[in-house]
Scaffold this active site. Sequence first.
Site, PDB file in Angstrom:
ATOM      1  CG  ASN A   9      -1.620   1.171   1.360  1.00  0.00           C
ATOM      2  OD1 ASN A   9      -2.038   2.125   0.429  1.00  0.00           O
ATOM      3  ND2 ASN A   9      -2.222   1.231   2.760  1.00  0.00           N
ATOM      4  CE  LYS A  11      -0.081   3.231   4.747  1.00  0.00           C
ATOM      5  NZ  LYS A  11      -0.429   3.247   6.143  1.00  0.00           N
ATOM      6  CG  HIS A  95      -5.770   1.773   5.393  1.00  0.00           C
ATOM      7  ND1 HIS A  95      -5.349   2.541   6.309  1.00  0.00           N
ATOM      8  CD2 HIS A  95      -4.893   0.736   5.041  1.00  0.00           C
ATOM      9  CE1 HIS A  95      -4.140   2.349   6.715  1.00  0.00           C
ATOM     10  NE2 HIS A  95      -3.824   1.338   5.757  1.00  0.00           N
ATOM     11  CD  GLU A  97      -2.815   5.287   6.952  1.00  0.00           C
ATOM     12  OE1 GLU A  97      -3.027   5.483   5.570  1.00  0.00           O
ATOM     13  OE2 GLU A  97      -1.834   4.849   7.437  1.00  0.00           O
ATOM     14  CD  GLU A 167      -3.390  -2.643   7.278  1.00  0.00           C
ATOM     15  OE1 GLU A 167      -2.174  -2.816   6.839  1.00  0.00           O
ATOM     16  OE2 GLU A 167      -4.020  -1.544   7.064  1.00  0.00           O
ATOM     17  N   GLY A 173       2.839   2.266  10.835  1.00  0.00           N
ATOM     18  CA  GLY A 173       3.892   3.271  10.647  1.00  0.00           C
ATOM     19  C   GLY A 173       4.564   3.765  11.815  1.00  0.00           C
ATOM     20  CB  SER A 212       5.681  -1.854  11.537  1.00  0.00           C
ATOM     21  OG  SER A 212       5.262  -0.531  12.030  1.00  0.00           O
TER      22      SER A 212
HETATM   23  P1  13P Z   1       3.438   0.351   7.569  1.00  0.00           P
HETATM   24  O1  13P Z   1       3.947  -0.834   6.800  1.00  0.00           O
HETATM   25  O2  13P Z   1       3.851   1.688   7.292  1.00  0.00           O
HETATM   26  O3  13P Z   1       3.192   0.071   9.088  1.00  0.00           O
HETATM   27  O4  13P Z   1       1.433   0.550   7.016  1.00  0.00           O
HETATM   28  C1  13P Z   1       0.820  -0.410   7.110  1.00  0.00           C
HETATM   29  C2  13P Z   1      -0.550  -0.187   6.441  1.00  0.00           C
HETATM   30  O5  13P Z   1      -1.207   0.731   6.937  1.00  0.00           O
HETATM   31  C3  13P Z   1      -0.587  -0.959   5.159  1.00  0.00           C
HETATM   32  O6  13P Z   1      -1.895  -0.589   4.660  1.00  0.00           O
END
Ligand code: 13P
Length: 249
Positions: A9, A11, A95, A97, A167, A173, A212
């Site tokens: 992803n 982002k 997601h 976010e 997740e 992150g 992560s």
């Molecule tokens: P990270 O791998 O940067 O922690 O992000 C995970 C994520 O949100 C994948 O959709």
Amino acid sequence: MRKIIAAGNWKMNGSREMTQTLLSELKTGLQAGTNADVLVFPAFGYLQQAVELVKGSVIQVGAQNLSTAEKGAFTGEMSGAMLKDLGCTHVLVGHSERRAMNHETSEVVAEKFAMAQKTGLVPVLCVGETLSEREAGNTKVVVAAQLQAVLDHCGVDSLADSVLAYEPVWAIGTGKTATPEQAQEVHAFLRNTLSALDAKIADSLRILYGGSVKGANASALFAMQDVDGGLVGGASLDSGQFLEICAAA
Ligand code: 13P
């Protein structure tokens, strides 16, 4: 045997140049073959470029979001049909976010899940708890409710053509990965929940872990019985890291 999925992803990162470089490095790195299904999720503006670049490789392209609506006066939105038209095969829904920053409720997520399938895309349904929800002992309650919204709206059969991703928000992150045991516990809970409704669908559903994931921890996570791959953020922007994650399959 469920085939491992390595999903990146991206982002809101990238450029035309980065898309070109990253995908050509991944293609080269995967030329010798891989045991994983490999997916990348670039931002909308780079989807068409990505679809062109991955031609002739094992890599498939998905989008990070879609509209609940089919078409019309929805400024700034992208429909499932448009994504399909661009050559996407998958789309992320729910997601954390987007749940947090775009106020997407589980009901909206369920509508997006349905729309993805209606337009021929495979939805990757993301669920996960925040740190305070985990600390309050509510992890399972939270992920069960997020899953239930899709079950209520679309029925258990719809899960047959989908991917699930656990997740934990506190691991995204932050560099703070869930331990393989923590991931396994929630993955097994999700699979058991579905198993009570349809054992066959539950058994074949792939459940990815995200939060992560890196080259160094992917093998230990993927070795867990109910962890069927990774949804990778930061490390998917680095071809060396992402190829290591693919190799962990
Ligand atoms: P990270 O791998 O940067 O922690 O992000 C995970 C994520 O949100 C994948 O959709």
